[in-house]
Design an enzyme around this catalytic site. Structure first.
Site, PDB file in Angstrom:
ATOM      1  N   ASP A  25       0.769  -1.153   0.144  1.00  0.00           N
ATOM      2  CA  ASP A  25       0.085  -0.103   0.003  1.00  0.00           C
ATOM      3  C   ASP A  25       0.911   1.306   0.027  1.00  0.00           C
ATOM      4  O   ASP A  25       1.941   1.192   0.269  1.00  0.00           O
ATOM      5  CB  ASP A  25      -0.855  -0.202   1.269  1.00  0.00           C
ATOM      6  CG  ASP A  25      -1.482   1.185   1.670  1.00  0.00           C
ATOM      7  OD1 ASP A  25      -2.161   1.925   0.762  1.00  0.00           O
ATOM      8  OD2 ASP A  25      -1.121   1.696   2.769  1.00  0.00           O
ATOM      9  N   ASP A  27      -0.122   4.980   0.952  1.00  0.00           N
ATOM     10  CA  ASP A  27      -0.164   6.227   2.068  1.00  0.00           C
ATOM     11  C   ASP A  27      -0.098   5.440   3.507  1.00  0.00           C
ATOM     12  O   ASP A  27      -0.672   4.506   3.742  1.00  0.00           O
ATOM     13  CB  ASP A  27      -1.401   6.739   1.851  1.00  0.00           C
ATOM     14  CG  ASP A  27      -1.660   7.815   0.631  1.00  0.00           C
ATOM     15  OD1 ASP A  27      -0.665   8.539   0.584  1.00  0.00           O
ATOM     16  OD2 ASP A  27      -2.716   7.617  -0.028  1.00  0.00           O
ATOM     17  N   ASP A  36      -2.973  12.364  -0.003  1.00  0.00           N
ATOM     18  CA  ASP A  36      -4.111  12.997  -0.364  1.00  0.00           C
ATOM     19  C   ASP A  36      -4.260  14.378   0.729  1.00  0.00           C
ATOM     20  O   ASP A  36      -4.625  15.471   0.419  1.00  0.00           O
ATOM     21  CB  ASP A  36      -5.311  12.227  -0.209  1.00  0.00           C
ATOM     22  CG  ASP A  36      -5.269  11.488  -1.670  1.00  0.00           C
ATOM     23  OD1 ASP A  36      -4.528  11.715  -2.362  1.00  0.00           O
ATOM     24  OD2 ASP A  36      -6.480  10.538  -1.652  1.00  0.00           O
ATOM     25  N   ASP A 114      -5.128   3.832  -3.069  1.00  0.00           N
ATOM     26  CA  ASP A 114      -6.221   4.734  -3.509  1.00  0.00           C
ATOM     27  C   ASP A 114      -5.833   6.153  -3.496  1.00  0.00           C
ATOM     28  O   ASP A 114      -6.527   7.041  -3.172  1.00  0.00           O
ATOM     29  CB  ASP A 114      -7.620   4.610  -2.495  1.00  0.00           C
ATOM     30  CG  ASP A 114      -8.696   4.575  -3.141  1.00  0.00           C
ATOM     31  OD1 ASP A 114      -8.560   5.483  -4.213  1.00  0.00           O
ATOM     32  OD2 ASP A 114      -9.837   4.279  -2.678  1.00  0.00           O
ATOM     33  N   ASP A 195      -1.907  -0.536   6.027  1.00  0.00           N
ATOM     34  CA  ASP A 195      -2.261   0.104   7.088  1.00  0.00           C
ATOM     35  C   ASP A 195      -3.874   0.480   7.474  1.00  0.00           C
ATOM     36  O   ASP A 195      -4.224   0.690   8.607  1.00  0.00           O
ATOM     37  CB  ASP A 195      -1.686   1.537   7.149  1.00  0.00           C
ATOM     38  CG  ASP A 195      -2.113   2.786   6.425  1.00  0.00           C
ATOM     39  OD1 ASP A 195      -2.285   2.347   4.905  1.00  0.00           O
ATOM     40  OD2 ASP A 195      -3.158   3.320   7.073  1.00  0.00           O
TER      41      ASP A 195
HETATM   42  C1  LIG Z   1      -8.582  10.844   1.169  1.00  0.00           C
HETATM   43  C2  LIG Z   1      -7.618   9.565   1.491  1.00  0.00           C
HETATM   44  N1  LIG Z   1      -6.788   9.396   0.345  1.00  0.00           N
HETATM   45  C3  LIG Z   1      -6.189   8.018   0.364  1.00  0.00           C
HETATM   46  C4  LIG Z   1      -6.455   7.192   1.498  1.00  0.00           C
HETATM   47  C5  LIG Z   1      -5.768   5.825   1.609  1.00  0.00           C
HETATM   48  O1  LIG Z   1      -4.734   5.601   0.339  1.00  0.00           O
HETATM   49  P1  LIG Z   1      -3.996   4.261   0.368  1.00  0.00           P
HETATM   50  O2  LIG Z   1      -4.692   3.227  -0.050  1.00  0.00           O
HETATM   51  O3  LIG Z   1      -2.770   4.886  -0.569  1.00  0.00           O
HETATM   52  O4  LIG Z   1      -3.415   3.929   1.809  1.00  0.00           O
HETATM   53  C6  LIG Z   1      -7.319   7.469   2.571  1.00  0.00           C
HETATM   54  C7  LIG Z   1      -7.649   6.325   3.585  1.00  0.00           C
HETATM   55  O5  LIG Z   1      -8.594   6.463   4.227  1.00  0.00           O
HETATM   56  C8  LIG Z   1      -7.985   8.521   2.401  1.00  0.00           C
HETATM   57  O6  LIG Z   1      -9.032   8.782   3.382  1.00  0.00           O
HETATM   58 MG   LIG Z   2      -2.745   3.264   3.298  1.00  0.00          MG
END
Ligand SMILES: Cc1ncc(COP(=O)(O)O)c(C=O)c1O
Ligand SMILES: [Mg+2]
Length: 264
Positions: A25, A27, A36, A114, A195
């Protein structure tokens, strides 16, 4: 050396070269922040207008991020400002060592996130990790002709309640394994490192020989703790989904590296 001796050495080397996949993953896993949320600091006093904040949803934040990017563009933030902002984010402890080691061993490394492709590319380029990553699965993003950052869904999904509507990490992981299988590559071990709550779906798809690696004190870790100690949770045992993989809790990438070395 006899021919037989050479053959014996070759066989031993083959036996030792296990095929491993690291699915990571982004973030709060590869990087020690949420990219983000980090970009919000480009807004005046780091604050967004209420009507933009109201767009956030835990079932999908693509529209929310799209509005943030439009707002930042409207107040004069340029691609270079976003790049500099992303470059301030630090990698999580031990992650650079983990990736370097696995890359040297020719293990496969994929990122499933994400966040979006622009942020991830900027950070991988800056940290010089880009060439070590086989593939990045994330929401596609790009700067349009006017210079505004645009983001799209990775896919539109309605099959998984554990994931956001735009990105199901379990589906991405399983599709990748299927594709590699068709290409003749079957992994001996998969390490899924994450995480967040959106890392729970891929964790459930892993086999007994695989490892789910939840970051200690983060949401995925808390969820798995509850699953493994059902008496301390409100739900009954029958309702709980089955997690087959072995659990490797971590706070540094080196914790994961240690386990990988033991399996070689
Ligand atoms: C705004 C936002 N961006 C990214 C993420 C998570 O991204 P990743 O899949 O890279 O951990 C979250 C997770 O809650 C989120 O709230
Ligand atoms: Mg993450």
């Amino acid at each position: 050396m006899t021919l037989l001796g050479k053959t014996a050495i070759f066989v031993t080397e083959m036996e030792n070269s296990r095929k491993m996949l690291l699915a990571i993953d982004f973030d709060h896993t590869l990087i020690d922040e949420n990219s983000d949320l980090w970009v919000k600091r480009l807004a005046p006093d780091g604050k967004l207008p209420d009507h933009i904040e109201a767009l956030y949803s835990s079932t999908g934040w693509t529209e929310y991020m799209g509005s943030i990017f439009q707002y930042l563009y409207d107040i004069g933030i340029k691609e270079d400002d976003i790049r500099k902002c992303m470059e301030e984010i630090l990698l999580t402890e031990g992650m650079a060592d983990l990736l370097k080691y696995c890359n040297d061993k020719s293990y496969e490394i994929i990122i499933i996130s994400d966040s979006n492709s622009v942020f991830i590319d900027m950070i991988l380029e800056h940290t010089q990790l880009q060439k070590m990553v086989t593939k990045v699965f994330t929401n596609p993003a790009f700067f349009d002709d006017a210079g505004c950052l645009k983001i799209e869904y990775y896919h539109h999904q309605d099959w998984c309640d554990l994931s956001t509507i735009n990105l199901c990490k379990g589906n991405i992981l399983q599709s990748y394994l299927e594709k590699r299988g068709e290409e003749g590559i079957n992994f001996d071990y998969i390490f899924y490192i994450g995480d967040g709550t959106n890392d729970f779906c891929p964790a459930l798809t892993l086999k007994e020989t695989d490892y789910v690696c939840p970051r200690i004190n983060f949401r995925l870790w808390k969820k798995i703790q509850k699953l493994k100690n059902p008496e301390s949770s409100e739900s009954s045992k029958e309702e709980l989904p089955q997690l087959k993989a072995q659990i490797l809790n971590w706070s540094s990438g080196l914790d994961i590296l240690e386990q990988i070395k033991q399996l070689e």
